[in-house]
Scaffold this motif. Structure first.
Motif, PDB file in Angstrom:
ATOM      1  N   ASP A 174     -39.712 -35.584  -5.914  1.00  8.51           N
ATOM      2  CA  ASP A 174     -40.704 -34.814  -5.153  1.00  8.51           C
ATOM      3  C   ASP A 174     -41.692 -34.062  -6.035  1.00  8.51           C
ATOM      4  O   ASP A 174     -42.499 -33.286  -5.536  1.00  8.51           O
ATOM      5  CB  ASP A 174     -40.014 -33.844  -4.188  1.00  8.51           C
ATOM      6  N   ILE A 175     -41.627 -34.265  -7.361  1.00 12.42           N
ATOM      7  CA  ILE A 175     -42.664 -33.731  -8.249  1.00 12.42           C
ATOM      8  C   ILE A 175     -43.126 -34.834  -9.185  1.00 12.42           C
ATOM      9  O   ILE A 175     -42.500 -35.888  -9.278  1.00 12.42           O
ATOM     10  CB  ILE A 175     -42.190 -32.494  -9.048  1.00 12.42           C
ATOM     11  N   GLU A 176     -44.216 -34.584  -9.899  1.00 12.03           N
ATOM     12  CA  GLU A 176     -44.908 -35.639 -10.644  1.00 12.03           C
ATOM     13  C   GLU A 176     -44.128 -36.171 -11.834  1.00 12.03           C
ATOM     14  O   GLU A 176     -44.341 -37.298 -12.266  1.00 12.03           O
ATOM     15  CB  GLU A 176     -46.267 -35.101 -11.112  1.00 12.03           C
ATOM     16  N   ASP A 182     -40.511 -25.215 -14.209  1.00  6.64           N
ATOM     17  CA  ASP A 182     -40.628 -25.587 -12.807  1.00  6.64           C
ATOM     18  C   ASP A 182     -42.055 -25.314 -12.326  1.00  6.64           C
ATOM     19  O   ASP A 182     -42.462 -24.157 -12.222  1.00  6.64           O
ATOM     20  CB  ASP A 182     -39.629 -24.789 -11.968  1.00  6.64           C
ATOM     21  N   ARG A 184     -43.352 -25.440  -9.505  1.00  4.08           N
ATOM     22  CA  ARG A 184     -43.428 -24.763  -8.212  1.00  4.08           C
ATOM     23  C   ARG A 184     -43.282 -23.254  -8.359  1.00  4.08           C
ATOM     24  O   ARG A 184     -43.583 -22.503  -7.442  1.00  4.08           O
ATOM     25  CB  ARG A 184     -42.348 -25.322  -7.276  1.00  4.08           C
ATOM     26  N   SER A 238     -43.585 -39.084  -9.039  1.00  2.73           N
ATOM     27  CA  SER A 238     -43.601 -38.625  -7.649  1.00  2.73           C
ATOM     28  C   SER A 238     -43.508 -39.800  -6.685  1.00  2.73           C
ATOM     29  O   SER A 238     -44.157 -40.834  -6.880  1.00  2.73           O
ATOM     30  CB  SER A 238     -44.892 -37.844  -7.369  1.00  2.73           C
TER      31      SER A 238
END
Length: 260
Positions: A174-176, A182, A184, A238
Motif C-alpha cells: 500500500d506504499i510506493e 514511514d 505516512r 505500490s
C-alpha cells in the motif's frame, strides 16, 4: 531503465489484502480483474506467473457480514474457509475471461522442511505452467497452527520463489516502496530506489498491521532477504494501479529494487 541480472522468464507476484480490497474491507472486483489482465498478458508474452494472494479472511469477513476483522484464531480460520472459496471464484472468473484457468494451492510451512512435499509442490507448479493455469497460492489458514504457520504472505511468496526458481519476486503493497522512514508519518522520508546490500536496510522497517491484512515493510525486507539468498531479485512497489506490473517487468524504475 533497470537492467535485471537475468532474463525474466518466471515471476512470483504477491498481493496483500489492502491491494485487492476497498476501504470497507470488501473485495475490490475491479482491482482483481486488472491484476488478472496483467497476469494473462505476461503469460501471453511467454512469462510464467505464480500469484500469492492474501484476502481470504477479508473476503470471508465481508461474506459473513462481520463488522471487524476476526481476532480469535478459530474465527479467523472460519472466515478464511468461507473467504477462500469466494476469492478463488473471483480470480477464476477473471482469468477465464482472459483465456486462462486458475489453480488454488494452499500451503503451510511444512513445505520448507518436508523434502517430498517440496518436490511434489515444485512438480505441480511446473505442470500447471504448461497447462494454461495460473497457480494462486495462499497460506492454509484453516489448519495452520503456530508451528506450521508462515504468519504472512510476504514470507510465503519468497519461499515459493525459491521452490520454483523464479527470476523475479514482485511484492505489491500500500506504499510506493521502501522509505528512509514511514512516509505516512514523516513528510521528509525518501524512497530508496535500489538496495544491493540488504544488511544496510534490515533495521529500517517497522512491523505494521492494517485492518485487512498482516505484515508491513519489516516482513517484506525479510522476504527479500530470503529471495536474494537464491539469486532472485525483488521489487517492492505500490499495488494502487495493477498496470505497474508490466512496467516493473519492462525495467521501469518503480518502487524499490533489491538487486543481486
Amino acid at each position: 531503465m533497470r537492467k535485471f541480472s537475468k532474463e525474466i522468464r518466471k515471476v512470483v507476484i504477491k498481493v496483500g489484502s489492502s491491494s485487492i480490497t476497498h476501504d470497507n474491507g470488501k473485495i475490490n472486483l475491479q482491482k482483481i480483474d486488472e491484476l488478472c489482465y496483467e497476469i494473462a498478458n505476461l503469460k501471453n508474452r511467454g512469462i510464467d506467473v505464480i500469484l500469492v494472494s492474501s484476502g481470504a479472511i477479508a473476503a470471508g469477513r465481508a461474506k459473513l457480514n462481520l463488522k471487524e476483522r476476526p481476532r480469535e484464531t478459530s474465527d479467523k480460520q472460519a472466515a478464511a474457509a468461507v473467504g477462500q472459496v469466494a476469492l478463488t471464484n473471483i480470480y477464476d472468473r477473471s482469468l477465464i475471461s482472459y483465456g486462462y484457468n486458475s489453480a488454488q494451492i494452499l500451503l503451510t510451512r511444512q513445505i520448507e522442511k518436508d523434502d517430498e512435499m517440496r518436490i511434489n509442490a515444485k512438480n505441480t507448479f511446473e505442470k500447471l505452467q504448461g497447462m494454461n493455469a495460473i497457480p494462486i497460492i495462499n497460506e492454509n489458514d484453516t489448519i495452520s497452527t503456530y508451528e506450521i504457520k508462515f504468519g504472512d504472505n510476504d514470507t510465503l511468496s519468497a519461499v515459493i520463489a525459491r521452490i520454483t526458481e523464479a527470476d523475479l519476486l514482485i511484492m505489491l503493497t500500500d506504499i510506493e516502496g521502501l522509505y528512509t522512514d514511514d512516509p505516512r508519518k514523516n513528510s521528509e522520508a525518501k524512497i530508496i530506489r535500489e538496495v544491493k546490500d540488504i544488511s544496510n536496510v534490515e533495521g529500517m522497517a517497522k512491523e505494521t498491521k492494517s485492518n485487512v491484512g498482516t505484515g508491513g515493510m519489516f516482513t517484506k525486507i525479510k522476504a527479500a532477504k530470503l529471495a536474494m539468498e537464491k539469486n532472485i531479485e525483488v521489487v517492492i512497489a505500490s499495488g494502487e494501479n495493477m498496470k505497474i506490473i508490466r512496467d516493473i517487468v519492462k525495467g521501469e524504475e518503480i518502487g524499490t529494487y533489491f538487486k543481486c
